[in-house]
Write a protein that holds these residues in place. Structure first.
Motif, PDB file in Angstrom:
ATOM      1  N   LEU A  14      46.981  34.391  36.709  1.00 13.55           N
ATOM      2  CA  LEU A  14      46.172  35.564  37.065  1.00 13.55           C
ATOM      3  C   LEU A  14      47.008  36.830  36.990  1.00 13.55           C
ATOM      4  O   LEU A  14      48.171  36.853  37.419  1.00 13.55           O
ATOM      5  CB  LEU A  14      45.615  35.424  38.492  1.00 13.55           C
ATOM      6  N   GLN A  15      46.392  37.888  36.456  1.00  6.36           N
ATOM      7  CA  GLN A  15      46.986  39.223  36.443  1.00  6.36           C
ATOM      8  C   GLN A  15      45.899  40.231  36.759  1.00  6.36           C
ATOM      9  O   GLN A  15      44.714  39.968  36.553  1.00  6.36           O
ATOM     10  CB  GLN A  15      47.605  39.544  35.081  1.00  6.36           C
ATOM     11  N   GLU A  73      38.730  35.484  45.377  1.00  3.63           N
ATOM     12  CA  GLU A  73      39.550  36.120  46.414  1.00  3.63           C
ATOM     13  C   GLU A  73      40.156  37.431  45.902  1.00  3.63           C
ATOM     14  O   GLU A  73      40.219  38.432  46.627  1.00  3.63           O
ATOM     15  CB  GLU A  73      40.664  35.167  46.855  1.00  3.63           C
ATOM     16  N   THR A  74      40.602  37.430  44.662  1.00  6.76           N
ATOM     17  CA  THR A  74      41.216  38.639  44.098  1.00  6.76           C
ATOM     18  C   THR A  74      40.204  39.778  44.014  1.00  6.76           C
ATOM     19  O   THR A  74      40.500  40.927  44.367  1.00  6.76           O
ATOM     20  CB  THR A  74      41.797  38.342  42.703  1.00  6.76           C
ATOM     21  N   VAL A  75      38.996  39.472  43.538  1.00  3.81           N
ATOM     22  CA  VAL A  75      37.947  40.497  43.468  1.00  3.81           C
ATOM     23  C   VAL A  75      37.647  41.043  44.858  1.00  3.81           C
ATOM     24  O   VAL A  75      37.561  42.274  45.061  1.00  3.81           O
ATOM     25  CB  VAL A  75      36.669  39.928  42.828  1.00  3.81           C
ATOM     26  N   GLN A  76      37.503  40.161  45.818  1.00  8.35           N
ATOM     27  CA  GLN A  76      37.149  40.597  47.170  1.00  8.35           C
ATOM     28  C   GLN A  76      38.254  41.445  47.794  1.00  8.35           C
ATOM     29  O   GLN A  76      37.972  42.470  48.438  1.00  8.35           O
ATOM     30  CB  GLN A  76      36.855  39.375  48.046  1.00  8.35           C
ATOM     31  N   GLU A  77      39.500  41.048  47.618  1.00  8.79           N
ATOM     32  CA  GLU A  77      40.598  41.793  48.236  1.00  8.79           C
ATOM     33  C   GLU A  77      40.804  43.149  47.572  1.00  8.79           C
ATOM     34  O   GLU A  77      41.063  44.148  48.253  1.00  8.79           O
ATOM     35  CB  GLU A  77      41.882  40.961  48.181  1.00  8.79           C
ATOM     36  N   ILE A  78      40.701  43.200  46.248  1.00  8.11           N
ATOM     37  CA  ILE A  78      40.839  44.496  45.568  1.00  8.11           C
ATOM     38  C   ILE A  78      39.671  45.406  45.930  1.00  8.11           C
ATOM     39  O   ILE A  78      39.839  46.611  46.133  1.00  8.11           O
ATOM     40  CB  ILE A  78      40.954  44.302  44.045  1.00  8.11           C
ATOM     41  N   SER A  79      38.459  44.851  46.030  1.00  9.31           N
ATOM     42  CA  SER A  79      37.312  45.649  46.459  1.00  9.31           C
ATOM     43  C   SER A  79      37.536  46.230  47.846  1.00  9.31           C
ATOM     44  O   SER A  79      37.209  47.390  48.119  1.00  9.31           O
ATOM     45  CB  SER A  79      36.043  44.790  46.455  1.00  9.31           C
ATOM     46  N   ALA A  80      38.110  45.411  48.742  1.00 13.59           N
ATOM     47  CA  ALA A  80      38.364  45.884  50.101  1.00 13.59           C
ATOM     48  C   ALA A  80      39.419  46.979  50.135  1.00 13.59           C
ATOM     49  O   ALA A  80      39.378  47.873  50.985  1.00 13.59           O
ATOM     50  CB  ALA A  80      38.801  44.707  50.976  1.00 13.59           C
ATOM     51  N   SER A 125      43.377  51.410  38.431  1.00 16.28           N
ATOM     52  CA  SER A 125      43.613  52.840  38.635  1.00 16.28           C
ATOM     53  C   SER A 125      42.965  53.314  39.932  1.00 16.28           C
ATOM     54  O   SER A 125      43.187  54.444  40.362  1.00 16.28           O
ATOM     55  CB  SER A 125      43.039  53.649  37.454  1.00 16.28           C
ATOM     56  N   ALA A 126      42.183  52.449  40.559  1.00 17.16           N
ATOM     57  CA  ALA A 126      41.529  52.811  41.815  1.00 17.16           C
ATOM     58  C   ALA A 126      42.446  52.576  43.006  1.00 17.16           C
ATOM     59  O   ALA A 126      42.331  53.242  44.040  1.00 17.16           O
ATOM     60  CB  ALA A 126      40.240  52.008  41.991  1.00 17.16           C
ATOM     61  N   ILE A 127      43.340  51.581  42.886  1.00 18.32           N
ATOM     62  CA  ILE A 127      44.378  51.363  43.886  1.00 18.32           C
ATOM     63  C   ILE A 127      45.708  51.288  43.145  1.00 18.32           C
ATOM     64  O   ILE A 127      45.744  51.335  41.915  1.00 18.32           O
ATOM     65  CB  ILE A 127      44.134  50.063  44.705  1.00 18.32           C
ATOM     66  N   ASP A 128      46.790  51.158  43.874  1.00 15.26           N
ATOM     67  CA  ASP A 128      48.095  51.036  43.244  1.00 15.26           C
ATOM     68  C   ASP A 128      48.113  49.810  42.332  1.00 15.26           C
ATOM     69  O   ASP A 128      47.740  48.711  42.738  1.00 15.26           O
ATOM     70  CB  ASP A 128      49.176  50.915  44.323  1.00 15.26           C
ATOM     71  N   GLY A 129      48.549  50.001  41.075  1.00 15.09           N
ATOM     72  CA  GLY A 129      48.567  48.895  40.134  1.00 15.09           C
ATOM     73  C   GLY A 129      49.430  47.739  40.585  1.00 15.09           C
ATOM     74  O   GLY A 129      49.116  46.568  40.337  1.00 15.09           O
ATOM     75  N   ASP A 130      50.555  48.043  41.262  1.00 14.80           N
ATOM     76  CA  ASP A 130      51.424  46.981  41.769  1.00 14.80           C
ATOM     77  C   ASP A 130      50.730  46.176  42.850  1.00 14.80           C
ATOM     78  O   ASP A 130      50.936  44.963  42.966  1.00 14.80           O
ATOM     79  CB  ASP A 130      52.720  47.584  42.327  1.00 14.80           C
ATOM     80  N   VAL A 131      49.913  46.840  43.659  1.00 16.75           N
ATOM     81  CA  VAL A 131      49.172  46.129  44.715  1.00 16.75           C
ATOM     82  C   VAL A 131      48.157  45.181  44.086  1.00 16.75           C
ATOM     83  O   VAL A 131      48.016  44.027  44.512  1.00 16.75           O
ATOM     84  CB  VAL A 131      48.472  47.140  45.647  1.00 16.75           C
ATOM     85  N   ALA A 132      47.453  45.644  43.056  1.00 15.50           N
ATOM     86  CA  ALA A 132      46.478  44.788  42.386  1.00 15.50           C
ATOM     87  C   ALA A 132      47.148  43.558  41.790  1.00 15.50           C
ATOM     88  O   ALA A 132      46.646  42.430  41.914  1.00 15.50           O
ATOM     89  CB  ALA A 132      45.747  45.573  41.296  1.00 15.50           C
ATOM     90  N   LEU A 133      48.304  43.761  41.156  1.00 16.40           N
ATOM     91  CA  LEU A 133      49.030  42.635  40.561  1.00 16.40           C
ATOM     92  C   LEU A 133      49.514  41.675  41.643  1.00 16.40           C
ATOM     93  O   LEU A 133      49.434  40.448  41.478  1.00 16.40           O
ATOM     94  CB  LEU A 133      50.205  43.153  39.743  1.00 16.40           C
ATOM     95  N   GLU A 137      37.784  50.540  36.234  1.00 18.59           N
ATOM     96  CA  GLU A 137      38.919  50.977  37.048  1.00 18.59           C
ATOM     97  C   GLU A 137      39.879  49.833  37.319  1.00 18.59           C
ATOM     98  O   GLU A 137      41.097  50.041  37.422  1.00 18.59           O
ATOM     99  CB  GLU A 137      38.413  51.530  38.390  1.00 18.59           C
ATOM    100  N   THR A 138      39.354  48.635  37.449  1.00 21.07           N
ATOM    101  CA  THR A 138      40.160  47.451  37.732  1.00 21.07           C
ATOM    102  C   THR A 138      39.829  46.371  36.711  1.00 21.07           C
ATOM    103  O   THR A 138      38.664  46.131  36.421  1.00 21.07           O
ATOM    104  CB  THR A 138      39.878  46.919  39.151  1.00 21.07           C
ATOM    105  N   VAL A 139      40.862  45.746  36.177  1.00 19.72           N
ATOM    106  CA  VAL A 139      40.679  44.617  35.264  1.00 19.72           C
ATOM    107  C   VAL A 139      41.470  43.434  35.810  1.00 19.72           C
ATOM    108  O   VAL A 139      42.657  43.559  36.124  1.00 19.72           O
ATOM    109  CB  VAL A 139      41.151  44.956  33.834  1.00 19.72           C
ATOM    110  N   ILE A 140      40.789  42.301  35.939  1.00 22.19           N
ATOM    111  CA  ILE A 140      41.402  41.066  36.425  1.00 22.19           C
ATOM    112  C   ILE A 140      41.281  40.037  35.315  1.00 22.19           C
ATOM    113  O   ILE A 140      40.199  39.837  34.761  1.00 22.19           O
ATOM    114  CB  ILE A 140      40.703  40.562  37.701  1.00 22.19           C
ATOM    115  N   VAL A 141      42.384  39.388  34.963  1.00 23.72           N
ATOM    116  CA  VAL A 141      42.402  38.443  33.858  1.00 23.72           C
ATOM    117  C   VAL A 141      42.994  37.124  34.322  1.00 23.72           C
ATOM    118  O   VAL A 141      44.039  37.102  34.973  1.00 23.72           O
ATOM    119  CB  VAL A 141      43.233  38.978  32.673  1.00 23.72           C
TER     120      VAL A 141
END
Length: 333
Positions: A90-91, A122-129, A95-103, A80-84
């Motif tokens: 970092l990008q 930090e990115t993993v933790q914040e997107i998980s939250a 699809s689980a949250i708004d794509g713009d928010v994840a970016l 659902e989420t890909v972090i690269v």
């Protein structure tokens, strides 16, 4: 310089293979990779909802646009989420949250964290939250198992209709996506908005300003089409629209990118027939936008979608054909 094909970039190929069955892939060429892997193992959920890929800075050399690697990896799996992270860049998309928010989360952590490892954690933790019913960081124990039990029926139904060889790799997903725009289309919309800012920043060019406004309108209309399809139409119509516009938007983004239309507007002296080329891209942009508006009207009237735009003029340009192939490969076509 021609862009690397998919087979010519071993970093991307290895990453695609790496996340086909795992949630974390750190390329062997990344300095301190073992420490990064261990840190991520403590926060990445064990349910397959989030994938993290870390590549050396050279991995994006000659890629056709800035989000190319992210798009390839998103299309390669079912996360659902890909972090690269490519070097220090970092990008993220989701699809689980708004794509713009994840970016935005990824970009903010890239700027504020002391290291790439810290930024990724930090990115993993914040997107998980931010993710609804998220199991949280990396705990696949009793607490993490509760949510799959609740939504197990939905997952079983989805698995029953999943095609081809993807069934074995299918991850558990929330009962409903928070974004009606498909992940591949969302990536293209995000890229359009990045390009809109580039065109708006060109000084003293009425054509660039008009193009920026046209790109903004297109991105907004694409979102409206899929929002309304999600609310008013059957799934078959959404699938048709996704197939149609994944291809069309791919060609448009390639034509609008910095190496083509933007370069034509800022350095026309370096191109043959620049006015003709500029006219082709602007005509294609207007044609796709018009078709999408027509599709929105068809959805509102509960009629089937009609597609009539071909973009043949863009296909005819040899400079754009390679870019189109890159887009199709990134979409798994």
């Amino acid at each position: 310089m021609p862009f690397l094909s998919a087979s010519d970039n071993p970093w991307i190929n290895d990453a695609v293979e790496g996340i086909s069955g795992e949630n974390i892939y750190v390329d062997p060429d990344v300095s301190g990779g073992q420490a990064i892997t261990e840190a991520l193992s403590g926060v990445v959920p064990g349910d397959g909802s989030i994938a993290v890929v870390v590549l050396p800075a050279g991995a994006d050399n000659n890629t056709p646009y800035s989000s190319y690697i992210l798009e390839r990896l998103t299309a390669a799996g079912d996360h659902e989420t890909v972090i690269v992270a490519v070097g220090k860049n970092l990008q993220a998309t989701s699809s689980a949250i708004d794509g713009d928010v994840a970016l935005r989360i990824a970009n903010e952590n890239e700027s504020s964290a002391g290291s790439t490892q810290d930024a990724l954690v930090e990115t993993v933790q914040e997107i998980s939250a931010e993710t609804p019913t998220s199991p949280g960081g990396g705990d696949a124990g009793a607490g993490g198992a509760a949510i799959p039990l609740v939504i197990g029926g939905v997952v079983l139904v989805a698995a029953a209709v999943t095609a081809f060889g993807l069934i074995a790799r299918r991850r558990r997903k929330p009962a409903a996506s928070t974004d009606p725009v498909p992940a591949g289309i969302r990536l293209r919309v995000n890229r359009l908005r990045e390009l809109r800012a580039d065109y708006a920043a060109v000084p003293g060019s009425p054509v660039a300003a008009e193009t920026a406004a046209a790109i903004d309108a297109l991105a907004s209309h694409v979102e409206q089409l899929f929002i309304r399809l999600d609310a008013k139409a059957g799934e078959d119509q959404s699938v048709l629209a996704e197939a149609e516009y994944s291809d069309k938007l791919a060609r448009l983004v390639a034509a609008l990118d910095r190496d083509y239309l933007l370069d034509l507007l800022t350095r026309p002296d370096l191109w043959d027939a620049p006015d003709e080329r500029i006219g082709e891209v602007r005509e294609a942009l207007a044609a796709v936008t018009t078709q999408i508006v027509d599709n929105i009207k068809q959805v509102n009237a509960r009629r089937g979608l009609l597609f009539q735009v071909s973009l043949d003029s863009l296909i005819g340009r040899s400079e754009l054909r390679d870019w189109e192939r890159q887009f199709k490969q990134s979409s798994g076509d």
